[in-house]
Scaffold this motif. Sequence first.
Motif, PDB file in Angstrom:
ATOM      1  N   PHE A 317       0.792  -1.224   0.000  1.00 60.37           N
ATOM      2  CA  PHE A 317       0.000   0.000   0.000  1.00 60.37           C
ATOM      3  C   PHE A 317       0.830   1.282   0.000  1.00 60.37           C
ATOM      4  O   PHE A 317       0.294   2.360  -0.244  1.00 60.37           O
ATOM      5  CB  PHE A 317      -0.944   0.020   1.216  1.00 60.37           C
ATOM      6  CG  PHE A 317      -1.941  -1.095   1.224  1.00 60.37           C
ATOM      7  CD1 PHE A 317      -3.007  -1.104   0.330  1.00 60.37           C
ATOM      8  CD2 PHE A 317      -1.810  -2.164   2.101  1.00 60.37           C
ATOM      9  CE1 PHE A 317      -3.928  -2.138   0.330  1.00 60.37           C
ATOM     10  CE2 PHE A 317      -2.731  -3.200   2.115  1.00 60.37           C
ATOM     11  CZ  PHE A 317      -3.797  -3.195   1.224  1.00 60.37           C
ATOM     12  N   GLY A 318       2.114   1.211   0.316  1.00 62.42           N
ATOM     13  CA  GLY A 318       2.918   2.415   0.385  1.00 62.42           C
ATOM     14  C   GLY A 318       2.904   3.040   1.764  1.00 62.42           C
ATOM     15  O   GLY A 318       2.171   2.615   2.662  1.00 62.42           O
ATOM     16  N   PRO A 321      -0.639   5.776   3.461  1.00 66.09           N
ATOM     17  CA  PRO A 321      -1.818   5.206   4.133  1.00 66.09           C
ATOM     18  C   PRO A 321      -1.496   4.596   5.497  1.00 66.09           C
ATOM     19  O   PRO A 321      -2.273   4.748   6.441  1.00 66.09           O
ATOM     20  CB  PRO A 321      -2.309   4.138   3.144  1.00 66.09           C
ATOM     21  CG  PRO A 321      -1.754   4.551   1.828  1.00 66.09           C
ATOM     22  CD  PRO A 321      -0.442   5.176   2.128  1.00 66.09           C
ATOM     23  N   LEU A 322      -0.337   3.935   5.592  1.00 69.20           N
ATOM     24  CA  LEU A 322       0.015   3.302   6.867  1.00 69.20           C
ATOM     25  C   LEU A 322       0.348   4.339   7.932  1.00 69.20           C
ATOM     26  O   LEU A 322      -0.011   4.166   9.107  1.00 69.20           O
ATOM     27  CB  LEU A 322       1.191   2.355   6.677  1.00 69.20           C
ATOM     28  CG  LEU A 322       0.940   1.119   5.805  1.00 69.20           C
ATOM     29  CD1 LEU A 322       2.149   0.201   5.831  1.00 69.20           C
ATOM     30  CD2 LEU A 322      -0.290   0.359   6.275  1.00 69.20           C
ATOM     31  N   ILE A 323       1.030   5.419   7.540  1.00 70.38           N
ATOM     32  CA  ILE A 323       1.342   6.460   8.513  1.00 70.38           C
ATOM     33  C   ILE A 323       0.055   7.098   9.038  1.00 70.38           C
ATOM     34  O   ILE A 323      -0.113   7.305  10.246  1.00 70.38           O
ATOM     35  CB  ILE A 323       2.254   7.529   7.894  1.00 70.38           C
ATOM     36  CG1 ILE A 323       3.603   6.908   7.512  1.00 70.38           C
ATOM     37  CG2 ILE A 323       2.472   8.687   8.863  1.00 70.38           C
ATOM     38  CD1 ILE A 323       4.490   7.841   6.699  1.00 70.38           C
ATOM     39  N   VAL A 324      -0.856   7.407   8.138  1.00 72.75           N
ATOM     40  CA  VAL A 324      -2.125   8.042   8.534  1.00 72.75           C
ATOM     41  C   VAL A 324      -2.928   7.120   9.441  1.00 72.75           C
ATOM     42  O   VAL A 324      -3.391   7.516  10.525  1.00 72.75           O
ATOM     43  CB  VAL A 324      -2.941   8.428   7.284  1.00 72.75           C
ATOM     44  CG1 VAL A 324      -4.329   8.912   7.687  1.00 72.75           C
ATOM     45  CG2 VAL A 324      -2.219   9.504   6.486  1.00 72.75           C
ATOM     46  N   ALA A 442       8.863   3.336  -1.574  1.00 70.12           N
ATOM     47  CA  ALA A 442       9.758   3.458  -0.421  1.00 70.12           C
ATOM     48  C   ALA A 442      10.935   2.500  -0.514  1.00 70.12           C
ATOM     49  O   ALA A 442      11.976   2.731   0.062  1.00 70.12           O
ATOM     50  CB  ALA A 442       8.993   3.201   0.889  1.00 70.12           C
ATOM     51  N   GLN A 443      10.733   1.416  -1.275  1.00 66.98           N
ATOM     52  CA  GLN A 443      11.828   0.467  -1.386  1.00 66.98           C
ATOM     53  C   GLN A 443      12.612   0.623  -2.686  1.00 66.98           C
ATOM     54  O   GLN A 443      13.704   0.097  -2.819  1.00 66.98           O
ATOM     55  CB  GLN A 443      11.309  -0.976  -1.323  1.00 66.98           C
ATOM     56  CG  GLN A 443      10.755  -1.378   0.028  1.00 66.98           C
ATOM     57  CD  GLN A 443       9.285  -1.047   0.156  1.00 66.98           C
ATOM     58  OE1 GLN A 443       8.667  -0.500  -0.749  1.00 66.98           O
ATOM     59  NE2 GLN A 443       8.722  -1.353   1.306  1.00 66.98           N
ATOM     60  N   ASP A 444      12.056   1.327  -3.686  1.00 65.91           N
ATOM     61  CA  ASP A 444      12.672   1.353  -4.998  1.00 65.91           C
ATOM     62  C   ASP A 444      13.965   2.149  -5.046  1.00 65.91           C
ATOM     63  O   ASP A 444      14.892   1.791  -5.752  1.00 65.91           O
ATOM     64  CB  ASP A 444      11.692   1.936  -6.030  1.00 65.91           C
ATOM     65  CG  ASP A 444      10.659   0.900  -6.458  1.00 65.91           C
ATOM     66  OD1 ASP A 444      10.825  -0.271  -6.072  1.00 65.91           O
ATOM     67  OD2 ASP A 444       9.695   1.269  -7.161  1.00 65.91           O
ATOM     68  N   ALA A 445      14.028   3.262  -4.301  1.00 65.84           N
ATOM     69  CA  ALA A 445      15.180   4.148  -4.415  1.00 65.84           C
ATOM     70  C   ALA A 445      16.494   3.453  -4.047  1.00 65.84           C
ATOM     71  O   ALA A 445      17.470   3.549  -4.784  1.00 65.84           O
ATOM     72  CB  ALA A 445      14.966   5.402  -3.582  1.00 65.84           C
TER      73      ALA A 445
END
Length: 454
Positions: A317-318, A321-324, A442-445
């Motif tokens: 989900f990225g 959404p999880l932070i919120v 978040a993992q791609d960079a």
Amino acid sequence: METANPRRWWALVVLAAAQFMVIMDTSIIGVALPDMQRELGFSQSGLQWVFNAYVVAFGGLLLLGGRLSDLLGARKVFTSGWVILIAGSVVAAAAGSAWVEIVGRAVQGVGGALIAPASMTLLMMLFGADQKELGKAMALYGAAAPAGGTAGVFLGGVIIEYLSWPWVFIVYVPIGLATLAATGLLPAVRGRRGSVDVVGAVSVTAGIALVVYAIVSANWIAGAGGAALLALFLIVQRTVREPLMPLSIWRTPGLAPSNLAMGLLGGAWIPMWYFLNLYLQQGLGYGAFASGAALLPMTVAVMIFMVGITARLLQRFGAKPLIVIGLAVLAAGVAGLSFARPDGTFTVDVLPASLVAAVGMSLAYIPAMMSAMSGARPEEAGLASGIVNTTYQVGSALGLAVMTAVATSRDIESAFMGAAVVAALGAVLTVALMRTRRATAAQDAPQKAAQEAA
């Protein structure tokens, strides 16, 4: 193609253990404070600096720790940090007066400020080339922080119950020596040439210390001085050739809103933990050992969610959404604690709400950390780690100072509700300020950077 380090998972154990111990150092002394006050002659107002001396030195010097990690090499800084932490522990354990104790705690904070950003740099070097492994590694590493904070309360209770307060510091000596013996598992990361911004390091550390002192003591002159020093820090960062924190790093995608979320997360979580411990001892009449044991369900919940669930949800989900959701759930749990009755019970008034808060913390912490780190260039990994850790620690210190003032003027229930408002504000601001990126951004960079290097 670059070959993965075959000892990377054993190295992760060393890094996670270091994170666990550094964060535990902020909580283990909680139940020891009454004994320390009695034996060392602390005043009631001065006693809080046993906690704040560590947090201010730790939070204020994390940027310097990140810079040194980039310049000198992460493993060298990690090792130096442990040597300093051990030395501070010896001073704190042997202290015969209040001021020596505060000095020992500050030295411990200096060691922690070197260990934390160096650990993050080493972790990214070990796992940054594989997004799946990085997610798992971050979950284990991230879980060590809140677990260390909660476990510190329990271990401190055991030590006070069966030994004496100096042992809350002596315990770091054998653990530190064992960690130093295991540093051979860590990769030897080369540093790069550059200089250290001494004026920036002094101004930001002193500025944070004065702001925290101003909130704790309601001394607005100190607050104005702290604000002036922080303004000087920003001016210096714009003018020196090699600043401690190049302001251009704030153009890194996701860094600013993620740091804001981390600061508000710390500003809600740490006051909740602090006042929950007070409620268990003063409200429910628990002793030091029983109070620490009562916080273990939270630790277990944090470990289960961070290690087993959050990493998978982040990949799907990225971060946003999880932070919120995490901050909103944390707010609900802490608000539930504000309704705890003076003559309540653990199973009704503490356990359900504390588990809800633990789930919220678990959902928000790793996504915020990953989002803050993911856009940074490899050579800025130490700096980005220092910034995000500084934000969390400063948010924790300021949140605790504000909620302590609220509890002093009103009651503990109001402090819980204030911490809930902080978490809810974090959720709202994250919705407003953080851009939505695709699930695996978040993992791609790190993976992309590693592929380009290869």
